[in-house]
Design an enzyme around this catalytic site. Structure first.
Site, PDB file in Angstrom:
ATOM      1  N   CYS A 250     -10.130   3.145  -3.348  1.00  0.00           N
ATOM      2  CA  CYS A 250     -10.948   2.131  -2.681  1.00  0.00           C
ATOM      3  C   CYS A 250     -12.243   2.691  -2.113  1.00  0.00           C
ATOM      4  O   CYS A 250     -13.282   2.038  -2.163  1.00  0.00           O
ATOM      5  CB  CYS A 250     -10.139   1.443  -1.594  1.00  0.00           C
TER       6      CYS A 250
ATOM      7  N   CYS B 196      -2.363   5.529   2.264  1.00  0.00           N
ATOM      8  CA  CYS B 196      -2.939   4.330   2.881  1.00  0.00           C
ATOM      9  C   CYS B 196      -1.848   3.314   3.204  1.00  0.00           C
ATOM     10  O   CYS B 196      -1.842   2.720   4.290  1.00  0.00           O
ATOM     11  CB  CYS B 196      -3.983   3.710   1.951  1.00  0.00           C
TER      12      CYS B 196
END
Length: 372
Positions: free
Chosen positions: A205, A108
């Site tokens: 997340c 990410c």
């Protein structure tokens, strides 16, 4: 309290990644204090499909907006969900399917926070710099930007940022990297920021508070199989190798057994060809130890990498203490690493990140282990 001193910055525009957390909140404040022109950018990286996750994301945006209002800065929003799915989530699934344990936060950072975000900040918001609330430091002493560990050893996040190039680092500011976490919270409280006592986010997340096994099973079919001891005795069943990682102790469902001592059971191997989870007793079981590993998918911050035969240190997981090692090249994109002392639970699919004292050199993905 050790605040960063203001510097003479004229009309340099910084876009801060506002997550709704305390670190990005204080980053924005510190940059304003130093004289930068600051704006916030809130990223939406995942399309939530249930109420709890949707509410959590909405709360984060609300907190980010409240902080920006308090500081008197603009907050922009951007949706990177499709980029995240293509570049982060599909990689995550492919690695788990192959029996490895990936680290999506690292991907990410590489693909979203310091690529898509930087491109958006450049093309749409005309930024000079971007800034994030990561606990790392930047050094420009050598003539090119390099990354140093964060001042707070407990919060140092250089492990997650090793894929950044010196060009990306040169465009990035890390205001809280010089501070302890306690100082960051103190600043936020003094400034009356709503995030001053907000819990740090943990976990992956896109999974949030959901059970990892429940989440993964919606995307990958589980393949139950046997749990065996290192000696080959079948002592239980697993619901899928993808749910387990080397060194795992909890969630194995192994009770007391005849002729075994009270030492806890650990995952010591995953035999993909037989779909067998291998367990052993004790955190230093011989099958859990390795003297080194091979890694590929290399990335060096300075593009060159350490010299062949370099004696440096390595982390094979976040929060692990550094281990002294010797690195040799096996080709352009493969290295062999030998530890000075054996290490437990080195895990294929995880990142190995190398250091020279405070300097983060870069790293690669662990491919296979060297047992002896």
């Amino acid at each position: 309290m050790a605040l960063i001193e203001p510097t003479a910055i004229n009309n340099k525009k910084v876009i801060v990644g506002m997550s709704g957390g305390v670190d990005s909140s204080v980053s924005a404040y510190l940059l304003l204090k130093q004289g930068y022109q600051v704006e916030g950018l809130f990223m939406k990286n995942w399309e939530e499909d249930d109420t709890d996750e949707y509410c959590a994301a909405a709360d984060d945006l609300k907190d980010a907006q409240a902080v920006c209002d308090k500081l008197g800065i603009k907050l922009h929003t951007v949706n990177f969900a499709s980029e995240y799915w293509d570049n982060v989530f599909e990689y995550f699934l492919a690695e788990y399917k192959a029996g490895r344990t990936p680290n999506p936060d690292i991907i990410c950072n590489k693909e979203i926070k310091f690529k898509a975000f930087l491109e958006f900040a450049d093309d749409i918001l005309d930024a000079d710099y971007i800034a994030m609330g990561h606990y790392v430091r930047r050094s420009d002493e050598s003539g090119q930007s390099q990354m140093l560990r964060g001042r707070d050893g407990n919060k140092d996040q250089s492990y997650f940022l090793y894929t950044l190039s010196h060009e990306q680092i040169s465009r990035s500011l890390f205001p809280v990297g010089e501070l302890e976490k306690s100082e960051v919270r103190e600043i936020a409280k003094e400034m009356g920021l709503v995030t001053h006592d907000k819990k740090d986010s943990t976990g992956i997340c896109f999974i949030g508070e959901r059970k990892f096994t429940d989440f993964l099973s919606t995307f990958l079919p589980a393949q139950p199989g046997n749990i065996e001891t290192a000696e080959g005795e079948i002592i239980g069943k697993h619901q899928g190798l993808m749910y387990h990682t080397l060194g795992q102790r909890k969630g194995l469902g192994i009770g007391g057994m005849k002729n075994s001592n009270d030492d806890p059971w650990y995952v010591v191997d995953k035999e993909m060809d037989r779909n067998v989870l291998v367990v052993g007793q004790g955190g230093h079981h011989p099958r859990l130890m390795s003297v080194g590993f091979y890694a590929d998918q290399l990335h060096w911050v300075d593009r060159k990498g350490p010299i062949d035969g370099a004696q440096i240190t390595v982390k094979t997981r976040y929060r692990q203490r550094d281990v002294a090692c010797t690195l040799t090249y096996e080709g352009d994109d493969r290295i062999k690493v030998i530890f000075d002392e054996p290490v437990a639970a080195v895990t294929p699919g995880q990142s190995a990140v190398f250091y020279d004292a405070e300097l983060c050199l870069g790293g690669g993905i662990i491919d296979s282990l060297i047992r002896e």
